[in-house]
Design a protein around this motif. Structure first.
Motif: not given
Length: 385
Positions: A15, A44-51, A259-260
């Motif tokens: 995360d 689990d994992y979140t949208e952060f994995s898209k990095k 935020r990204s």
């Protein structure tokens, strides 16, 4: 079949956070012909994995329930038997115990990294936790603290021998995190106190709001009035929002959640604040210093190794809202001082906390341990074979 050796990174949850940022940076930047990577998340994992931009990185979520979750040990063992990694790299206490499953699964190299301690045990004195760590000393090939403070603690409180205790400093992308091109002009025209981090008890954001309330009474009316930005998500975000609303600060405190665009947001800050109760070497402080910001932070963990009091920022005692407010006020009153300390901080990061040096150190550690264990003994086979 891809013969490039595989590193499995085992983490509690993938995360938004400093540890997770470092993990992703290592995966993205390590040469693809040197190591492959996979991530095992105990929960689990979140949208952060898209990095993660490196192709072919598998992510596994084991959905561990609260509590012991003894069945997860068997799942980790089975997964490692299937993946056959050359290296297992675990992170922090929640993942440490799975080094035993890796040993039983025949993973040749087992590395454990300590990135910090939590608010319930800020000095690392929990007897049960340290007993677990001691029991793992024969199983773990190398312990990696990210600050000299953590390295001393592993040696004296846990008993990790020097030959297994290797400091690797955290690193930051100094190209991405750069000072605002307008620099001093921006600092002189506003007073924005900013912080970035997971909203949880160890970061003490509630204490930062207390300090901000005190700060507002210390800035003369002829100077820019302070504003506060707290970027991040976490279990205490609802309580933080309630506190801000109850204090009548909704127009002065921005809580945007996760935020990204952290690098861009930091360029709008005048000062960076981190009032943590416990820390390793916070990545957000390195990012802030790289962005040319003065830092006001608590004198805990590895923070004094990074922030030079009176040169790149100001250090205050933990849980002291008065001291925190006064340190922040000094920078709001003196934008020239803020600019001077920001420049010094940027120079310090460039000299000592390069992201390339960090990635190279981890790759070198993987290489050295794999070479040593291949040379002196065959990989350990599972006891069930």
């Amino acid at each position: 079949m891809n013969n490039t050796p595989l590193v499995v990174h085992l983490i509690y949850r993938l995360d938004f956070g400093g540890l997770e940022t470092l993990l992703v940076e290592c995966i993205n930047r390590m040469p693809a012909d040197r190591y492959r990577h996979a991530i095992v998340c105990l929960t689990d994992y979140t949208e952060f994995s898209k990095k993660i931009t490196r192709p072919g990185v598998e992510i596994f979520a084991l959905h561990k329930p609260p509590g012991l979750g003894l069945g997860i040990h068997a799942e980790v063992w089975k997964l490692l038997r299937r993946l056959r990694p050359a290296v297992l790299h675990t992170y922090n206490l929640a993942a440490a115990e799975y080094a035993m499953a890796a040993w039983l699964a025949g993973v040749p190299v087992r590395i454990h990294a300590e990135h910090g301690r939590d608010a319930r045990d800020p000095e690392g004195k929990n007897v049960k936790h340290n007993l677990l760590r001691r029991l793992l000393i024969p199983i773990v090939d190398r312990w990696v603290p990210v600050s000299a403070d953590l390295q001393r603690w592993l040696k004296h409180a846990v008993g990790v021998p020097d030959r297994k205790n290797m400091l690797i400093n955290n690193g930051v992308d100094t190209t991405r995190f750069q000072p605002d091109s307008q620099g001093a002009a921006v600092a002189a025209s506003q007073c924005v106190i900013g912080t970035v981090g997971r909203i949880q008890d160890v970061k003490n954001h509630l204490g930062l709001v207390d300090a901000f309330i005190l700060l507002r009474n210390r800035i003369p009316e002829n100077l820019p009035q302070p504003r506060l930005v707290i970027v991040g998500d976490g279990p205490l975000l609802p309580a933080l929002k309630e506190k801000v609303a109850a204090a009548g600060l909704a127009d002065l405190v921005w809580l945007p959640g996760a935020r990204s665009d952290i690098a861009e947001l930091m360029r709008t800050f005048s000062v960076f604040a981190l009032p943590s109760i416990a820390e390793g070497t916070p990545v957000t402080i390195l990012e802030a210093m790289s962005a040319g910001l003065p830092v006001v932070a608590t004198r805990v963990g590895g923070i004094p190794e990074v922030v030079v009091d009176g040169q790149t920022g100001t250090l205050v005692p933990p849980s002291d809202a008065e001291a925190l407010a006064e340190a922040l006020a000094s920078y709001c009153r003196q934008p020239a001082l803020a600019a001077r300390h920001g420049v010094a901080g940027r120079e310090r990061v460039e000299r000592n906390y390069s992201i390339d040096a960090m990635v190279s150190a981890y790759a070198g550690l993987y290489d050295a341990l794999r070479t040593t264990k291949t040379k002196f003994r065959e990989p350990i086979k599972s006891c069930v074979e």
